[in-house]
Motif scaffolding. Structure first.
Motif, short mmCIF file in Angstrom:
data_model
loop_
_atom_site.label_atom_id
_atom_site.label_comp_id
_atom_site.label_asym_id
_atom_site.label_seq_id
_atom_site.Cartn_x
_atom_site.Cartn_y
_atom_site.Cartn_z
N ASN A 127 7.44 -1.81 -0.72
CA ASN A 127 6.40 -2.42 -1.55
C ASN A 127 7.01 -3.22 -2.68
OD1 ASN A 127 3.83 -1.83 -0.46
ND2 ASN A 127 4.07 0.29 -1.10
N HIS B 273 7.99 -6.52 -1.72
CA HIS B 273 6.83 -7.27 -1.22
C HIS B 273 6.79 -7.43 0.30
CE1 HIS B 273 5.99 -8.02 -5.41
NE2 HIS B 273 7.20 -8.53 -5.56
N ALA C 133 1.74 -5.49 4.10
CA ALA C 133 1.10 -4.26 4.59
C ALA C 133 1.08 -4.23 6.12
CB ALA C 133 -0.31 -4.13 4.03
N THR C 134 0.85 -5.37 6.75
CA THR C 134 0.83 -5.40 8.22
C THR C 134 2.20 -5.05 8.79
OG1 THR C 134 1.18 -7.79 8.13
CG2 THR C 134 -1.08 -7.03 8.45
N GLN D 127 4.45 -3.17 7.24
CA GLN D 127 4.64 -1.74 6.97
C GLN D 127 3.90 -0.90 8.01
OE1 GLN D 127 4.08 -0.47 2.88
NE2 GLN D 127 4.65 -2.51 2.16
N CYS D 128 2.71 -1.31 8.42
CA CYS D 128 1.96 -0.58 9.45
C CYS D 128 2.74 -0.56 10.76
CB CYS D 128 0.58 -1.20 9.66
SG CYS D 128 -0.57 -0.89 8.31
N PRO E 31 -0.71 1.64 5.11
CA PRO E 31 -1.10 0.78 3.99
C PRO E 31 -2.41 0.07 4.32
CG PRO E 31 1.16 0.37 4.63
CD PRO E 31 0.58 1.27 5.67
N ARG F 46 -4.60 -2.92 4.87
CA ARG F 46 -4.36 -4.32 5.24
C ARG F 46 -5.35 -5.20 4.51
NH1 ARG F 46 -3.49 -4.16 11.78
NH2 ARG F 46 -2.07 -2.41 11.82
#
Length: 108
Positions: free
Chosen positions: A63, A66, A69-70, A72-73, A103, A105
């Motif tokens: 995070n 940066h 989120a996509t 990280q998923c 996370p 999205r």
């Protein structure tokens, strides 16, 4: 060869042979687990020593730089698959990635 290297090789075979994943998906999962392996090695952790807390800390670092989120998923999905494989081959009793929250999205 380190434990991480051996398990990554096993994971690649698992993805291709048992899961039948396409080349791009297989490469993405392997890359994501390899990133986790480098993080864990910096922490001097073997695959079976990684806990939910370690994974949460790594996500915090992602995070901070940066990572979307996509992405990280997808990474979490790869980690879950990796640790599921370790459970199947009796290398681990639990899956530390199983309890990770995905996370949120962004909405389009």
């Amino acid at each position: 060869m380190t434990d991480w290297d051996r398990y990554l090789r096993d994971f690649e075979a698992h993805l291709k042979l048992e899961k039948g994943l396409a080349g791009n998906s297989c490469e993405a999962y392997l890359r994501d687990v390899a990133h986790l392996a480098r993080y864990a090695e910096r922490q001097q952790l073997l695959p079976h020593e990684v806990t939910l807390s370690h994974l949460q800390q790594y996500l915090l670092e992602l995070n901070e730089i940066h990572i979307a989120a996509t992405t990280q998923c997808r990474m979490i999905s790869g980690w879950r698959a990796f640790y599921r494989m370790l459970q199947l081959c009796d290398a681990m009793n639990n899956n530390p990635a199983e309890l990770l929250d995905m996370p949120v999205r962004p909405q389009h």
